[in-house]
Design an enzyme around this catalytic site. Structure first.
Site, mmCIF file in Angstrom:
data_model
loop_
_atom_site.group_PDB
_atom_site.id
_atom_site.type_symbol
_atom_site.label_atom_id
_atom_site.label_comp_id
_atom_site.label_asym_id
_atom_site.label_seq_id
_atom_site.Cartn_x
_atom_site.Cartn_y
_atom_site.Cartn_z
ATOM 1 N N GLU A 215 0.809 -1.225 0.000
ATOM 2 C CA GLU A 215 0.000 0.000 0.000
ATOM 3 C C GLU A 215 0.844 1.278 0.000
ATOM 4 O O GLU A 215 0.795 2.063 0.965
ATOM 5 C CB GLU A 215 -0.916 0.023 1.228
ATOM 6 C CG GLU A 215 -1.894 -1.130 1.292
ATOM 7 C CD GLU A 215 -2.891 -0.987 2.442
ATOM 8 O OE1 GLU A 215 -2.703 -0.108 3.305
ATOM 9 O OE2 GLU A 215 -3.873 -1.745 2.460
ATOM 10 N N GLU B 115 -5.276 -8.653 1.123
ATOM 11 C CA GLU B 115 -5.810 -8.372 2.471
ATOM 12 C C GLU B 115 -7.300 -8.108 2.348
ATOM 13 O O GLU B 115 -7.750 -7.416 1.429
ATOM 14 C CB GLU B 115 -5.192 -7.112 3.108
ATOM 15 C CG GLU B 115 -3.798 -7.264 3.611
ATOM 16 C CD GLU B 115 -3.247 -5.980 4.239
ATOM 17 O OE1 GLU B 115 -4.025 -5.168 4.791
ATOM 18 O OE2 GLU B 115 -2.025 -5.789 4.151
HETATM 19 C C1 BG6 Z 1 -3.894 -2.399 5.826
HETATM 20 C C2 BG6 Z 1 -2.447 -2.484 6.214
HETATM 21 O O1 BG6 Z 1 -4.124 -1.174 5.269
HETATM 22 O O2 BG6 Z 1 -4.855 -2.462 6.824
HETATM 23 C C3 BG6 Z 1 -2.193 -3.109 7.584
HETATM 24 O O3 BG6 Z 1 -1.679 -3.121 5.240
HETATM 25 C C4 BG6 Z 1 -3.238 -2.676 8.553
HETATM 26 O O4 BG6 Z 1 -0.894 -2.788 7.990
HETATM 27 C C5 BG6 Z 1 -4.609 -3.122 8.046
HETATM 28 O O5 BG6 Z 1 -3.007 -3.133 9.855
HETATM 29 C C6 BG6 Z 1 -5.784 -2.839 8.953
HETATM 30 O O6 BG6 Z 1 -5.868 -1.483 9.265
HETATM 31 P P1 BG6 Z 1 -5.732 -0.956 10.744
HETATM 32 O O7 BG6 Z 1 -5.446 0.491 10.597
HETATM 33 O O8 BG6 Z 1 -7.040 -1.215 11.412
HETATM 34 O O9 BG6 Z 1 -4.611 -1.702 11.374
#
Ligand code: BG6
Length: 457
Positions: free
Chosen positions: A164, A360
């Site tokens: 990202e 993800e």
């Molecule tokens: C993604 C990232 O954007 O979202 C992760 O690659 C991140 O590093 C995940 O942890 C979830 O978002 P957050 O801000 O709730 O941790």
């Protein structure tokens, strides 16, 4: 029953800084996260800094066994640049031994490792020179990438350069969620450009060191949805698509920076400094695959009183809250599985149907102990429903010809989430911080094992 293609990758993702722990031990040097926590601990939820991660550094063998228990056939994590090359020059042998054993354990367990090089963790020694603001970062990253490919290329066939990239650009230079926590649109664009060139230089190294391997990049993208068909809203959509999706997708998949993006940046006096050969380097170094991180859709409308030239992206598009939206209240993110179909079709129709995977997708929920059953297991049915809804859309797109080869959730173990610490939990395994980071499978883990065993649901 919904069945996925043969050899579909069922997995999960994490990153070194969010899982390993031991953030300043075993020869690792500080990243911006370690330093920022030292300077401003109050910014971090419950004072949980990068050292409070899930202890994977110590528990990776147990973790690999736990992966097998929930049917993972693939897994993504990252290497910490600051662990592997702490001073930017000399390799830390302790880190080499750790990562080699970790990756070997994965392979021996039949779990394909996908290894990423940069997950928001800028080395402090490089930040002191300007981080991604300086062109020096491109050469430094290429050198790190080459070293990693040489050291681990026999164990890892699939690599990604960045996770990202838009996030470290936006959060560091526009919205205050990452160090250096400043607002400067022009610097943000320069940081983005150097990130793109660092990616490109790493791909060039990869092709020399590991021509039989596969390299990609992980992007958080969806098409932007405009509030209406009014020309101003459609112009906002176009700006958002150019800045947030096409800025990395076009050069990495098609080998060109979109002309419309260059025009937009020029109009707003935001063009970055470039070098003569950059264009050719981009054209020569396209990726083999793309990872798409998808959590929430991007909805936009025309900004109300935009400044010219733009001072922030908010002068080019404004966010829009869809009145009918369904929301995950813990994270404040809209839940809209249909966008996964749209992004899949965008990959098919606009990006030469390049092989790609969902790198993800997941749901962060606070205070999950509320859902603990009598047997001590977290009954996270909401997470199972979330996955089912997204997989249904993904399957529809695969049936329509999109080349998706896998689905990875965020995440395997509950992990440290930057400024949010451990507030929202995403894992298949609960991590009990009060008891030596003890792991316990949630209901969703059991469900995922069935999913992977049946190659569908
Ligand atoms: C993604 C990232 O954007 O979202 C992760 O690659 C991140 O590093 C995940 O942890 C979830 O978002 P957050 O801000 O709730 O941790």
């Amino acid at each position: 029953m919904i069945k996925f293609p043969e050899h579909f990758m069922w997995g999960a993702a994490t990153s070194a800084p969010q899982s390993e722990g031991y953030s300043l031990s075993y020869g690792k040097s500080a990243s911006t996260w370690d330093k920022w926590f030292e300077m401003q601990p109050d910014k971090f939820n419950s004072n949980q800094g990068p050292d409070t991660a899930s202890d994977t550094y110590r528990l990776y063998r147990e973790d690999v066994e736990n992966m097998q228990k929930i049917g993972l056939n693939s897994f993504r994590t990252s290497i910490a640049w600051t662990r592997l090359i702490p001073d930017g020059k000399h390799v830390n042998q302790v880190a080499v031994d750790f990562y080699r054993d970790y990756f070997k354990c994965l392979r021996d367990a039949g779990i394909t490792p996908i290894i990423n090089l940069f997950h928001f963790d800028m080395p402090w020694w490089l930040m002191e020179k300007g981080g991604w603001e300086t062109r020096e970062s491109v050469e430094a990253f290429a050198c790190y990438a080459k070293t990693a490919f040489e050291l681990f290329g026999d164990l890892v066939d699939r690599w990604t350069t960045f996770n990202e990239p838009i996030v470290h650009i936006e959060c560091g230079y526009l919205t205050g969620y990452h160090y250096p926590d400043i607002v400067d649109f022009k610097k943000a664009v320069q940081v983005g450009y150097h990130t793109l060139m660092a990616h490109t230089a790493a791909v060039a190294e990869f092709k020399k060191v590991k021509p039989d391997g596969q390299i990609g990049i992980i992007l958080n993208i969806t098409p932007a949805y405009a509030k209406s068909d009014a020309p101003e809203d459609l112009a906002a959509k176009q700006n958002a698509d150019l800045l947030l999706a096409k800025s990395f997708l076009d050069p990495t998949v098609l080998g060109v920076i979109p002309g419309a993006l260059v025009t937009l940046l020029k109009q707003h006096e935001l063009l970055p400094k470039t070098k003569k050969d950059d264009r050719q380097l981009i054209a020569d170094n396209c990726v083999d695959f793309i990872g798409v991180n998808y959590y929430q859709p991007l909805r936009v409308q025309a900004p109300e009183k935009p400044q010219f030239p733009a001072q922030t992206p908010g002068d080019l598009y404004a966010n829009y809250i869809w009145p009918e939206r369904k929301i995950n209240p813990y994270r404040g993110w809209e839940i809209y599985p249909e966008a996964l179909y749209d992004v899949a079709m965008m990959m098919k129709n606009e990006y030469r149907n390049i092989p790609w995977y969902v790198s993800e997708n997941g749901m962060g929920v606070a205070d999950e102990e509320r859902f603990m059953g009598e047997d001590g297991q977290i009954q996270d049915d909401y997470r199972i429903e979330f996955m089912q809804a997204h997989l249904t859309q993904l399957h529809r797109a695969i049936e329509a010809g999109s080349s998706c080869f896998g689905y990875h959730t965020w995440t395997f173990n509950d992990c440290w989430s930057w400024l949010n610490g451990y507030r929202n939990r995403y894992g298949f395994y609960r991590v009990d911080l009060a008891h030596g980071a003890k792991r316990a499978m949630k209901k969703s883990g059991r469900w995922y094992r069935e999913l992977s065993a049946n190659n569908g649901f």
